[in-house]
Design a protein around this motif. Structure first.
Motif, mmCIF file in Angstrom:
data_model
loop_
_atom_site.group_PDB
_atom_site.id
_atom_site.type_symbol
_atom_site.label_atom_id
_atom_site.label_comp_id
_atom_site.label_asym_id
_atom_site.label_seq_id
_atom_site.Cartn_x
_atom_site.Cartn_y
_atom_site.Cartn_z
ATOM 1 N N HIS A 104 0.831 -1.204 0.000
ATOM 2 C CA HIS A 104 0.000 0.000 0.000
ATOM 3 C C HIS A 104 0.872 1.263 0.000
ATOM 4 N N PHE A 105 1.958 1.203 0.748
ATOM 5 C CA PHE A 105 2.883 2.341 0.732
ATOM 6 C C PHE A 105 3.426 2.561 -0.681
ATOM 7 N N MET A 106 3.672 1.489 -1.402
ATOM 8 C CA MET A 106 4.190 1.595 -2.770
ATOM 9 C C MET A 106 3.135 2.187 -3.706
ATOM 10 N N VAL A 107 1.881 1.791 -3.537
ATOM 11 C CA VAL A 107 0.802 2.324 -4.366
ATOM 12 C C VAL A 107 0.640 3.825 -4.111
ATOM 13 N N VAL A 108 0.659 4.219 -2.864
ATOM 14 C CA VAL A 108 0.527 5.641 -2.526
ATOM 15 C C VAL A 108 1.720 6.419 -3.074
ATOM 16 N N LYS A 109 2.899 5.848 -2.972
ATOM 17 C CA LYS A 109 4.092 6.511 -3.505
ATOM 18 C C LYS A 109 3.946 6.744 -5.006
ATOM 19 N N GLU A 110 3.529 5.732 -5.716
ATOM 20 C CA GLU A 110 3.353 5.851 -7.167
ATOM 21 C C GLU A 110 2.300 6.915 -7.492
ATOM 22 N N ALA A 111 1.190 6.905 -6.766
ATOM 23 C CA ALA A 111 0.128 7.887 -6.996
ATOM 24 C C ALA A 111 0.608 9.302 -6.673
ATOM 25 N N LEU A 112 1.361 9.439 -5.603
ATOM 26 C CA LEU A 112 1.900 10.737 -5.214
ATOM 27 C C LEU A 112 2.839 11.269 -6.297
ATOM 28 N N LEU A 113 3.734 10.432 -6.773
ATOM 29 C CA LEU A 113 4.683 10.865 -7.801
ATOM 30 C C LEU A 113 3.979 11.199 -9.119
ATOM 31 N N LYS A 114 2.977 10.411 -9.490
ATOM 32 C CA LYS A 114 2.218 10.698 -10.711
ATOM 33 C C LYS A 114 1.449 12.012 -10.568
ATOM 34 N N THR A 115 0.896 12.239 -9.392
ATOM 35 C CA THR A 115 0.168 13.482 -9.152
ATOM 36 C C THR A 115 1.111 14.674 -9.241
ATOM 37 N N MET A 116 2.267 14.565 -8.600
ATOM 38 C CA MET A 116 3.212 15.685 -8.633
ATOM 39 C C MET A 116 3.751 15.914 -10.041
ATOM 40 N N LYS A 117 3.849 14.876 -10.824
ATOM 41 C CA LYS A 117 4.254 15.036 -12.227
ATOM 42 C C LYS A 117 3.224 15.897 -12.960
ATOM 43 N N GLU A 118 1.952 15.684 -12.665
ATOM 44 C CA GLU A 118 0.888 16.487 -13.261
ATOM 45 C C GLU A 118 0.937 17.928 -12.757
ATOM 46 N N VAL A 119 1.277 18.091 -11.490
ATOM 47 C CA VAL A 119 1.335 19.426 -10.900
ATOM 48 C C VAL A 119 2.376 20.294 -11.613
ATOM 49 N N VAL A 120 3.562 19.741 -11.832
ATOM 50 C CA VAL A 120 4.648 20.560 -12.392
ATOM 51 C C VAL A 120 4.775 20.455 -13.903
ATOM 52 N N GLY A 121 4.124 19.476 -14.507
ATOM 53 C CA GLY A 121 4.148 19.349 -15.965
ATOM 54 C C GLY A 121 5.546 19.244 -16.532
ATOM 55 N N ASP A 122 5.841 20.062 -17.525
ATOM 56 C CA ASP A 122 7.137 19.965 -18.197
ATOM 57 C C ASP A 122 8.291 20.542 -17.376
#
Length: 148
Positions: A104-122
């Motif tokens: 579960h920690f790994m799933v949250v980590k992946e979701a967090l990183l994907k979300t932050m990728k969307e936040v900062v974009g390019d």
């Protein structure tokens, strides 16, 4: 652990950007979690009775803000102290009661990183990703140490 001021600044500035559109990023974060692990909805009281993440859900927004804020706090601690120290074992107890496991920690980590990728974009860079990943990993490690 050597966590630089630049890494802390990257986490801080992107956390601020996340916070500016919290309802949108909150939905994105929980959607990423549920896509990977649908059964995780039962671990969140605000998702239990729904088949989707509802934008504007105050509980989901507050929880997402807390999660991302704790990672930001971990980044600050890493830069100042070189480690993440929790004030008490409350997070460990809650995570244990919810049945949270390593996966579960790994799933949250992946979701967090994907979300932050969307936040900062390019504007995303390897340094940015490493900063968020390191802060999350150290926070997760601190929480796991307090799980009973």
């Amino acid at each position: 652990m050597s966590f630089t001021q630049r890494q802390e600044a990257l986490v801080n500035s992107s956390w601020e950007a996340f916070n500016q559109n919290l309802p949108f990023y909150s939905v994105l974060f929980y959607t990423f979690i549920l896509e990977k692990t649908p059964a995780a909805k039962n671990m969140f009281s605000f998702l239990k009775d729904s088949n989707e993440v509802i934008q504007g859900n105050p509980s989901a927004n507050a929880h997402a803000k807390m999660v991302f804020g704790m990672v930001r706090g971990a980044a600050i601690q890493l830069q100042v102290k070189g480690e993440v120290v929790l004030e008490d074992n409350v997070l460990g107890v809650v995570h244990t009661q919810k049945g949270v496991a390593d996966r579960h920690f790994m799933v949250v980590k992946e979701a967090l990183l994907k979300t932050m990728k969307e936040v900062v974009g390019d504007k995303r860079s390897e340094e940015f990703s490493v900063a968020w990943e390191t802060a999350y990993d150290e926070l997760a490690y601190a929480i796991k140490k307090t799980m009973i």
